[in-house]
Design a protein around this motif. Structure first.
Motif, short mmCIF file in Angstrom:
data_model
loop_
_atom_site.label_atom_id
_atom_site.label_comp_id
_atom_site.label_asym_id
_atom_site.label_seq_id
_atom_site.Cartn_x
_atom_site.Cartn_y
_atom_site.Cartn_z
N SER A 94 0.82 -1.21 0.00
CA SER A 94 0.00 0.00 0.00
C SER A 94 0.86 1.26 0.00
CB SER A 94 -0.94 -0.01 1.21
OG SER A 94 -1.85 -1.08 1.14
N GLN A 95 1.94 1.24 0.78
CA GLN A 95 2.81 2.41 0.85
C GLN A 95 3.48 2.69 -0.49
OE1 GLN A 95 3.36 4.68 3.26
NE2 GLN A 95 4.74 5.73 1.82
N ALA A 97 2.56 1.58 -3.43
CA ALA A 97 1.52 1.88 -4.43
C ALA A 97 1.11 3.35 -4.35
CB ALA A 97 0.31 0.98 -4.22
N LYS A 98 1.03 3.85 -3.13
CA LYS A 98 0.68 5.26 -2.94
C LYS A 98 1.77 6.17 -3.51
CE LYS A 98 -0.94 8.36 0.73
NZ LYS A 98 -1.21 8.46 2.20
N GLU A 99 3.01 5.73 -3.41
CA GLU A 99 4.14 6.51 -3.94
C GLU A 99 4.22 6.44 -5.46
OE1 GLU A 99 7.43 4.64 -2.08
OE2 GLU A 99 6.93 5.30 -0.05
N ASN A 100 3.59 5.41 -6.06
CA ASN A 100 3.69 5.18 -7.51
C ASN A 100 2.30 4.95 -8.09
OD1 ASN A 100 6.85 4.67 -8.02
ND2 ASN A 100 6.25 3.71 -6.07
N PRO A 101 1.47 6.01 -8.16
CA PRO A 101 0.08 5.87 -8.60
C PRO A 101 -0.09 5.42 -10.05
CG PRO A 101 0.68 8.18 -8.43
CD PRO A 101 1.79 7.41 -7.81
N SER A 112 -6.24 -3.78 0.21
CA SER A 112 -5.58 -2.48 0.32
C SER A 112 -6.58 -1.38 -0.03
CB SER A 112 -4.38 -2.43 -0.64
OG SER A 112 -3.87 -1.10 -0.73
N LYS A 113 -6.38 -0.22 0.57
CA LYS A 113 -7.25 0.93 0.29
C LYS A 113 -6.80 1.71 -0.95
CE LYS A 113 -8.48 1.60 5.17
NZ LYS A 113 -8.45 2.53 6.33
N GLU A 114 -5.58 1.40 -1.42
CA GLU A 114 -5.05 2.15 -2.57
C GLU A 114 -5.75 1.73 -3.87
OE1 GLU A 114 -3.11 4.69 -2.00
OE2 GLU A 114 -3.15 4.12 0.13
N LYS A 115 -6.06 2.71 -4.71
CA LYS A 115 -6.84 2.46 -5.91
C LYS A 115 -6.08 1.69 -6.99
CE LYS A 115 -9.75 6.56 -5.28
NZ LYS A 115 -10.20 7.86 -5.88
N ASN A 116 -4.75 1.70 -6.93
CA ASN A 116 -3.96 0.99 -7.94
C ASN A 116 -3.47 -0.37 -7.44
OD1 ASN A 116 -2.31 2.47 -6.16
ND2 ASN A 116 -0.59 2.50 -7.59
#
Length: 362
Positions: A94-95, A97-101, A112-116
């Motif tokens: 998640s971390q 993924a958030k750094e690399n949208p 995971s809460k991340e959209k990607n």
């Protein structure tokens, strides 16, 4: 002209290699070749390299704290898809993924809460119900065991489904459940799992289902050493389903008298072959069946989606309907499970898929 053609072919090959999809994978605590969960994920990725022409690179951490380094390395190199195997890798995936949208990520066994991030989760309780049903039909003692790895809600799903299946097939049966531990070390402690198996046998359990990662090897090792359970004042026998199954000379010597065979139920991948203790499939196998958690199918499908430009973040569930879970039948256990039992089990499976049978998950 020949030099121009050679140059053109070389350029085409280079461009094709450059455009090849790159997939990275970081494993969970059990390690790549745990003969179970992680290995199934690995096999799905390897199948993708053969069938889809993708490039695959993996990372096996020696310590959980290293996982984020491996994931961040894949992202830093611009890998098209990076997959974290296991719920413990959620924070790291998640971390990064958030750094690399703009990159795609996959997570197995958690959301995971991340959209990607495509979160691949399974209906483990459905597959566990089926193997529990087989255990209930075949237990000689009306007592079976469940060994969980880490005491967490994910493994409670296995236990709940298994217990429900056992009771549905045999209302008189008893299920003894115990967990290896409460920390990630519980996935890699076969010695502790072996001790638990011994205690369960002493209480009459003749079939043990282990959902414990690499710790499950301790259960298999214990059954390999003992092979059978002996009748006593506290251990009573109510059936003898395997009386006509051919047995090895070693089994007959070790298990003479009032005994019944012991069996394990494998998990995640097909572990039936691990019960062929005498390396002769024609004699009785000690792997009754395996609860298949098709992590390989889920990984392959995700890689294919990315390659086809159909990647979507969010939760994806894999149950019996999606061929995400199931039970294993092969040459190793065909003499143990009758055609009549398979037909009965397939009818139960159809009812679960249709919703006629509701399988508990806790």
């Amino acid at each position: 002209m020949k030099k121009v053609l050679t140059l053109a072919l070389a350029l085409t090959t280079t461009l094709a290699a450059a455009q090849s999809l790159r997939v990275g994978m970081a494993y969970d605590a059990g390690g790549k070749f745990d003969k179970s969960f992680n290995q199934s994920a690995y096999e799905g990725a390897v199948r993708a390299t053969k069938n889809l022409g993708v490039q695959f690179k993996d990372f096996e951490p020696s310590d959980p704290s290293q996982v984020i380094q491996g994931i961040r390395s894949f992202a830093g190199e611009g890998f098209d898809l990076t997959i974290g195997v296991g719920f413990a890798n959620n924070a790291s995936i998640s971390q990064v993924a958030k750094e690399n949208p703009d990159l795609a990520f996959g997570l197995i066994d958690d959301v995971s809460k991340e959209k990607n991030v495509a979160s691949l989760v399974f209906q483990e309780h459905e597959g566990s119900y089926l193997v529990g049903y087989l255990a209930g039909l075949n237990s000689s003692t009306n007592t079976v065991g469940f060994v969980g790895g880490m005491d967490i809600p994910l493994i409670h799903k296995f236990e709940a489904g298994y217990t429900a299946g056992v009771k549905a097939a045999n209302p008189k049966a008893k299920v003894i459940a115990q967990y290896v531990g409460t920390t990630p070390d519980a996935w890699n402690n076969p010695g502790k799992a072996k001790e638990i198996a011994a205690s369960m046998r002493a209480k009459g359990a003749d079939i043990i289902f282990a959902a414990a990662g690499a710790s499950g090897n301790g259960v298999i090792d214990y059954i390999k050493q003992t092979q059978c359970i002996k009748g006593s004042n506290t251990v009573k026998f109510y059936s003898n389903n395997f009386a006509k199954v051919s047995k090895s000379a070693a089994y007959q010597k070790a298990c003479a008298g009032n005994t019944r065979p012991m069996f394990f139920i494998g998990v995640d991948s097909n572990q039936n072959y691990l019960g062929d203790f005498d390396k002769n499939p024609k004699t009785m196998n000690h792997g009754l069946t395996s609860m298949l958690k098709r992590v390989d199918n889920a990984v392959y499908a995700l890689i294919n989606d990315v390659k086809s430009g159909k990647f979507k973040g969010g939760e994806r569930r894999f149950g019996l309907k999606e061929n995400g879970v199931g039970y294993a039948m092969d040459t190793y256990n065909s003499a143990l499970i009758s055609n009549a039992q398979v037909q009965r089990l397939e009818a139960v499976k159809a009812k679960i898929i249709s919703g006629a049978i509701k399988v508990p998950s806790k």
